[in-house]
Enzyme design. Structure first.
Site, PDB file in Angstrom:
ATOM      1  N   TYR A 232      22.325 -12.741-119.538  1.00 31.42           N
ATOM      2  CA  TYR A 232      20.928 -12.967-119.127  1.00 31.42           C
ATOM      3  C   TYR A 232      20.725 -12.478-117.697  1.00 31.42           C
ATOM      4  O   TYR A 232      19.760 -11.782-117.391  1.00 31.42           O
ATOM      5  CB  TYR A 232      20.605 -14.459-119.225  1.00 31.42           C
ATOM      6  CG  TYR A 232      19.131 -14.780-118.994  1.00 31.42           C
ATOM      7  CD1 TYR A 232      18.271 -14.986-120.074  1.00 31.42           C
ATOM      8  CD2 TYR A 232      18.610 -14.871-117.710  1.00 31.42           C
ATOM      9  CE1 TYR A 232      16.941 -15.271-119.872  1.00 31.42           C
ATOM     10  CE2 TYR A 232      17.272 -15.154-117.502  1.00 31.42           C
ATOM     11  CZ  TYR A 232      16.438 -15.354-118.585  1.00 31.42           C
ATOM     12  OH  TYR A 232      15.116 -15.641-118.387  1.00 31.42           O
TER      13      TYR A 232
ATOM     14  N   PHE B  30      -3.423   8.172-118.545  1.00 36.02           N
ATOM     15  CA  PHE B  30      -3.180   7.855-119.956  1.00 36.02           C
ATOM     16  C   PHE B  30      -3.987   6.610-120.338  1.00 36.02           C
ATOM     17  O   PHE B  30      -4.337   5.807-119.484  1.00 36.02           O
ATOM     18  CB  PHE B  30      -1.680   7.633-120.200  1.00 36.02           C
ATOM     19  CG  PHE B  30      -1.388   7.398-121.652  1.00 36.02           C
ATOM     20  CD1 PHE B  30      -1.592   8.411-122.578  1.00 36.02           C
ATOM     21  CD2 PHE B  30      -0.956   6.170-122.111  1.00 36.02           C
ATOM     22  CE1 PHE B  30      -1.376   8.193-123.933  1.00 36.02           C
ATOM     23  CE2 PHE B  30      -0.722   5.950-123.464  1.00 36.02           C
ATOM     24  CZ  PHE B  30      -0.934   6.967-124.366  1.00 36.02           C
ATOM     25  N   ASP B  31      -4.265   6.448-121.633  1.00 35.02           N
ATOM     26  CA  ASP B  31      -5.199   5.375-122.023  1.00 35.02           C
ATOM     27  C   ASP B  31      -4.724   3.966-121.694  1.00 35.02           C
ATOM     28  O   ASP B  31      -5.518   3.117-121.298  1.00 35.02           O
ATOM     29  CB  ASP B  31      -5.623   5.503-123.497  1.00 35.02           C
ATOM     30  CG  ASP B  31      -4.469   5.406-124.456  1.00 35.02           C
ATOM     31  OD1 ASP B  31      -3.341   5.725-124.055  1.00 35.02           O
ATOM     32  OD2 ASP B  31      -4.689   5.032-125.617  1.00 35.02           O
TER      33      ASP B  31
ATOM     34  N   ASP C 220       3.248   8.339-112.767  1.00 39.52           N
ATOM     35  CA  ASP C 220       3.473   7.889-114.131  1.00 39.52           C
ATOM     36  C   ASP C 220       4.493   8.887-114.652  1.00 39.52           C
ATOM     37  O   ASP C 220       4.170  10.043-114.923  1.00 39.52           O
ATOM     38  CB  ASP C 220       2.169   7.930-114.935  1.00 39.52           C
ATOM     39  CG  ASP C 220       2.394   7.565-116.397  1.00 39.52           C
ATOM     40  OD1 ASP C 220       3.546   7.634-116.857  1.00 39.52           O
ATOM     41  OD2 ASP C 220       1.407   7.236-117.085  1.00 39.52           O
TER      42      ASP C 220
ATOM     43  N   ALA D  27       6.511   9.198-117.332  1.00 36.89           N
ATOM     44  CA  ALA D  27       6.947   9.225-118.732  1.00 36.89           C
ATOM     45  C   ALA D  27       7.669  10.525-119.123  1.00 36.89           C
ATOM     46  O   ALA D  27       8.663  10.503-119.833  1.00 36.89           O
ATOM     47  CB  ALA D  27       5.755   8.977-119.648  1.00 36.89           C
TER      48      ALA D  27
ATOM     49  N   LYS E 289       9.929   8.087-123.758  1.00 36.84           N
ATOM     50  CA  LYS E 289       9.730   9.548-123.802  1.00 36.84           C
ATOM     51  C   LYS E 289      10.978  10.224-123.237  1.00 36.84           C
ATOM     52  O   LYS E 289      11.957  10.393-123.939  1.00 36.84           O
ATOM     53  CB  LYS E 289       8.477   9.927-122.998  1.00 36.84           C
ATOM     54  CG  LYS E 289       7.163   9.638-123.726  1.00 36.84           C
ATOM     55  CD  LYS E 289       6.733   8.221-123.577  1.00 36.84           C
ATOM     56  CE  LYS E 289       5.314   7.988-124.037  1.00 36.84           C
ATOM     57  NZ  LYS E 289       4.976   6.560-124.031  1.00 36.84           N
TER      58      LYS E 289
ATOM     59  N   HIS F 278      -8.681   2.900-130.378  1.00 42.22           N
ATOM     60  CA  HIS F 278      -8.209   3.854-131.383  1.00 42.22           C
ATOM     61  C   HIS F 278      -7.032   3.341-132.200  1.00 42.22           C
ATOM     62  O   HIS F 278      -6.810   3.774-133.315  1.00 42.22           O
ATOM     63  CB  HIS F 278      -7.888   5.216-130.743  1.00 42.22           C
ATOM     64  CG  HIS F 278      -6.630   5.253-129.949  1.00 42.22           C
ATOM     65  ND1 HIS F 278      -6.447   4.524-128.816  1.00 42.22           N
ATOM     66  CD2 HIS F 278      -5.474   5.936-130.142  1.00 42.22           C
ATOM     67  CE1 HIS F 278      -5.231   4.765-128.345  1.00 42.22           C
ATOM     68  NE2 HIS F 278      -4.629   5.615-129.120  1.00 42.22           N
TER      69      HIS F 278
HETATM   70  N1  F0G Z   1       1.936   6.881-119.576  1.00 46.07           N
HETATM   71  C1  F0G Z   1       1.919   7.974-120.357  1.00 46.07           C
HETATM   72  C2  F0G Z   1       1.691   9.312-119.730  1.00 46.07           C
HETATM   73  C3  F0G Z   1       2.082   7.859-121.726  1.00 46.07           C
HETATM   74  O1  F0G Z   1       2.037   8.947-122.477  1.00 46.07           O
HETATM   75  C4  F0G Z   1       2.294   6.564-122.281  1.00 46.07           C
HETATM   76  C5  F0G Z   1       2.459   6.395-123.709  1.00 46.07           C
HETATM   77  C6  F0G Z   1       2.336   5.461-121.433  1.00 46.07           C
HETATM   78  C7  F0G Z   1       2.144   5.649-120.078  1.00 46.07           C
HETATM   79  C8  F0G Z   1       2.548   4.062-121.953  1.00 46.07           C
HETATM   80  O2  F0G Z   1       3.875   3.887-122.301  1.00 46.07           O
HETATM   81  O3  F0G Z   1       3.842   3.473-124.769  1.00 46.07           O
HETATM   82  O4  F0G Z   1       5.829   2.917-123.390  1.00 46.07           O
HETATM   83  O5  F0G Z   1       3.784   1.582-123.203  1.00 46.07           O
HETATM   84  N2  F0G Z   1       2.223   7.261-124.540  1.00 46.07           N
HETATM   85  C9  F0G Z   1       2.451   7.195-125.959  1.00 46.07           C
HETATM   86  C10 F0G Z   1       1.939   8.467-126.567  1.00 46.07           C
HETATM   87  C11 F0G Z   1       1.960   5.987-126.634  1.00 46.07           C
HETATM   88  O6  F0G Z   1       1.900   8.531-127.819  1.00 46.07           O
HETATM   89  O7  F0G Z   1       1.633   9.423-125.869  1.00 46.07           O
HETATM   90  P1  F0G Z   1       4.335   2.916-123.487  1.00 46.07           P
END
Ligand code: F0G
Length: 480
Positions: free
Chosen positions: A87, A139-140, A230, A232, A273, A465
């Site tokens: 833990y 990102f959304d 960000d 990813a 990613k 979505h």
């Molecule tokens: N930032 C970016 C640029 C992303 O593409 C995503 C997720 C996230 C943040 C959020 O990360 O999913 O680990 O919570 N993108 C996925 C996609 C969902 O299909 O492009 P997460």
């Protein structure tokens, strides 16, 4: 008779350039599911024309996302076995923290269960009501976490990004004039940070140049504003810098990555990613006081500081995945496959965003289906058509994803209406790409007969979505 001692010279006269090869071979396979048009038509109707509601057994080639869908290497699986599930003070945590420190160069590290969790934790510490966060197209989930706190995400991406045919090597770049306008018009204390998303997913997986990262960083410094990433798809971004930006050709991916992050103060990362992990995320920071604040929220939302929502084995596998993701061989194979699909589609005349992005090919739905009105969601319409044609699942990056304006509650119509075909890492072969391209070519041949799309029956107030329910606009017209 030919001189045998010179025989080795001959083949060179006919030598062709060898194609790229995947830098791995397959040790284990997973069966994929095929289906008939009739079955798929029924399933997509039952799913209310929302591809997220399909089960994986109803999908043949799944290009919904490259997030958490990659194939781990034998070395990652080996790491999994060695995961330390303590833990507190897990050795796997230490392994991951050291890897992230080594790659990104930030001293402070917090694990989270995925990218949006990292956003939730860090934004809880940094974002207040009325704040403005400028950046390249957020990102959304990022935008969602900003708007949820009654703050605003300001899109400062360069205009070239919104024309799918303009040739620009770094369409993820931030427009410095747009950024400075925000800096000048919003009080400094209302801008907690600038966010650079690498690569820029929402504008097509497009990279940000090192020159732009440096310029944004310099401008932000001038105004006393911190820069966050960000991260990813940071490794894919570094690959593009190496291949497209002067002066970086002879630098290693690791060197480029370090230089990118040296321009900022921290990062959130969806490790699903470029971590080549099926689950995971983290926050990495330069400032200790921000770290301390975020720690409190991490314990509240994610878990103790040495696991943050991840199991020890996942942290161990992620540390190894990150190391693999920053090798040129891996990135070259990965991005070449994405390019392969893009080139196939171009061969068939399908309008796709160019240059191709790092993790996905984006089909321009406004050009593909010019007769479907925007209020009937052309990109979603194309996604449904592709699924029915072939069982290939892509995802709409358009009006449904853009959500409603939080104030007016009207649909926000983004400049681009795209169907994203995101390619999971190390999962599919080029023949799966051929199959996908052929399916789109078939739809393209009959595109002018597709004139009606969908309308919304039910939607969530934010990030709609994922759960939206639609009905065919056509059916309604017939009924009326
Ligand atoms: N930032 C970016 C640029 C992303 O593409 C995503 C997720 C996230 C943040 C959020 O990360 O999913 O680990 O919570 N993108 C996925 C996609 C969902 O299909 O492009 P997460």
């Amino acid at each position: 008779m030919d001189n045998p001692r010179r025989a080795h010279i001959k083949p060179y006269l006919f030598a062709m350039e060898l194609p790229y090869i995947e830098p791995h071979k397959i040790k284990m396979v997973e069966t994929i599911h095929t289906s008939t048009l009739k079955e798929r038509s029924r399933w997509i109707t039952e799913a209310k024309y929302n591809l997220f509601k399909l089960t994986s057994r109803q999908v043949t080639v799944d290009l919904l996302t490259d997030s958490g869908t990659g194939a781990m290497s034998d070395r990652q699986w080996a790491e999994l076995i060695q995961g330390d599930e303590s833990y507190a003070g897990s050795a796997s945590f230490e392994k991951l923290r050291e890897t992230v420190r080594e790659l990104l160069g930030y001293p402070f590290f917090i694990p989270t269960h995925q990218g949006r969790a990292a956003e939730n934790v860090l934004f809880s510490a940094l974002v207040k009501e009325g704040d403005v966060i400028p950046g390249n197209t957020h990102f959304d989930t990022t935008k969602g976490h900003i708007e949820f706190r009654k703050a605003r995400a300001e899109d400062c991406t360069i205009d070239e990004a919104f024309n799918t045919t303009t040739d620009h090597p770094f369409k993820g770049n931030i427009d410095l004039n747009k950024l400075e306008t925000v800096f000048k018009s919003v009080p400094r204390e209302k801008i907690p940070f600038v966010l650079i998303t690498v690569t820029c997913n929402s504008s097509g997986g497009q990279p940000v140049s090192m020159a732009n990262i440096k310029a944004v960083s310099a401008l932000a410094k001038q105004y006393g504003i911190r820069v966050l990433f960000d991260a990813a798809r940071f490794a894919e971004n570094a690959y593009f810098i190496k291949n497209r930006e002067k002066d970086y050709e002879n630098r290693t991916i690791r060197e480029i990555v370090l230089e990118m992050f040296a321009c900022g103060d921290g990062a959130t990362m969806s490790a699903k990613k470029d971590g080549i992990a099926n689950m995971g995320g983290f926050i990495a920071l330069r400032e200790e006081d921000v770290y301390q604040q975020a720690c409190t929220f991490n314990i509240m939302f994610e878990g103790y500081l040495t696991y943050g929502g991840m199991s020890g084995r996942d942290m161990a596998a992620l540390a190894q995945g990150l190391k693999e993701a920053v090798t040129y061989e891996y990135l070259h194979g990965r991005i070449s496959q994405v390019r392969y699909l893009g080139n196939k589609l171009l061969e068939y005349g399908v309008p796709v965003q160019q240059p191709f992005g790092g993790h996905a090919i984006f089909v321009d739905a406004l050009k593909f289906l010019p007769y479907v009105p925007r209020k009937e969601f052309p990109a979603q319409t194309l996604a449904v058509e592709l699924y029915k044609e072939s069982g290939v699942r892509g995802v709409e990056i358009g009006t449904l994803l853009a959500d409603r304006d939080p104030v007016t509650r009207r649909n926000r119509y983004p400049k681009l209406e795209l169907l994203r075909l995101a390619i999971p890492r190390r999962v599919y072969t080029d023949n799966h790409m051929n199959y996908t391209a052929a399916a789109l070519a078939n739809i393209y041949a009959r595109r002018n007969f597709i004139q009606q799309g969908y309308r919304i029956v039910r939607e969530a107030p934010i990030m709609r979505h994922f759960t939206i329910e639609l009905e065919s606009a056509e059916e309604k017209t017939v009924l009326c």
